[in-house]
Write a protein that holds these residues in place. Structure first.
Motif, short mmCIF file in Angstrom:
data_model
loop_
_atom_site.label_atom_id
_atom_site.label_comp_id
_atom_site.label_asym_id
_atom_site.label_seq_id
_atom_site.Cartn_x
_atom_site.Cartn_y
_atom_site.Cartn_z
N UNK A 193 0.84 -1.20 0.00
CA UNK A 193 0.00 0.00 0.00
C UNK A 193 0.87 1.25 0.00
N UNK A 194 0.30 2.34 -0.43
CA UNK A 194 0.88 3.67 -0.26
C UNK A 194 2.31 3.79 -0.78
N UNK A 195 2.54 3.34 -2.01
CA UNK A 195 3.87 3.50 -2.63
C UNK A 195 4.07 4.97 -2.95
N UNK A 196 5.22 5.50 -2.49
CA UNK A 196 5.52 6.92 -2.72
C UNK A 196 6.98 7.09 -3.13
N UNK A 197 7.22 7.95 -4.10
CA UNK A 197 8.61 8.21 -4.47
C UNK A 197 9.26 9.15 -3.46
N UNK A 198 10.54 8.94 -3.24
CA UNK A 198 11.34 9.86 -2.45
C UNK A 198 12.35 10.51 -3.38
#
Length: 140
Positions: free
Chosen positions: A80-85
């Motif tokens: 869940x909630x894959x986010x790029x940094x």
């Protein structure tokens, strides 16, 4: 940051966790190809597990190899909630939440992973570092 790198790293997170579900499940472990896992763990890979212990690539490979078929249809993972940094054209830090169900116990962990490009890897990226932190420890 390269949008293609984000797409490939996101796909890698999902695909690798599908491998884990197959590998750890006694009924499905024959479908899982360990060389796929080994091929995406980059040289020098390291992992901080939720307890804080630091593992090198060989320790992670050995642990996963030894844990084949340890569950009997009672293991699931959702991402869940894959986010790029932060990232560049060939390196990306990605965060995601991993929710697990093991033998009726649920847990959640937030992970930060570092990926670099590798054209020979299944999704064109390899794992270089992984850091996991408990959001919800396994229930008793």
């Amino acid at each position: 940051m390269d949008a293609s790198l984000l797409s490939r790293a996101s796909a890698e997170v999902v695909d690798l966790h599908r491998f884990f579900v197959d590998w750890f499940d006694r009924r499905r472990c024959d479908r899982a190809d360990f060389s796929r896992f080994e091929s995406v763990m980059g040289e020098g890979f390291s992992m901080v597990v939720p307890s804080g212990q630091l593992l090198d690539r060989e320790a992670v490979l050995n642990h996963v190899r030894a844990s084949r078929a340890t569950f009997d249809g009672d293991f699931a993972i959702s991402i869940e909630d894959i986010r790029p940094g932060w990232g560049t054209d060939d390196l990306l830090v990605l965060t995601y939440v991993e929710a697990q169900q093991r033998a009726g116990k649920q847990s959640r962990r937030r992970s930060s992973a570092v990926f670099t490009t590798n054209s020979s890897a299944p999704n064109g990226v390899e794992w270089r570092h992984l850091h996991e932190t408990w959001l919800q420890m396994p229930q008793d």
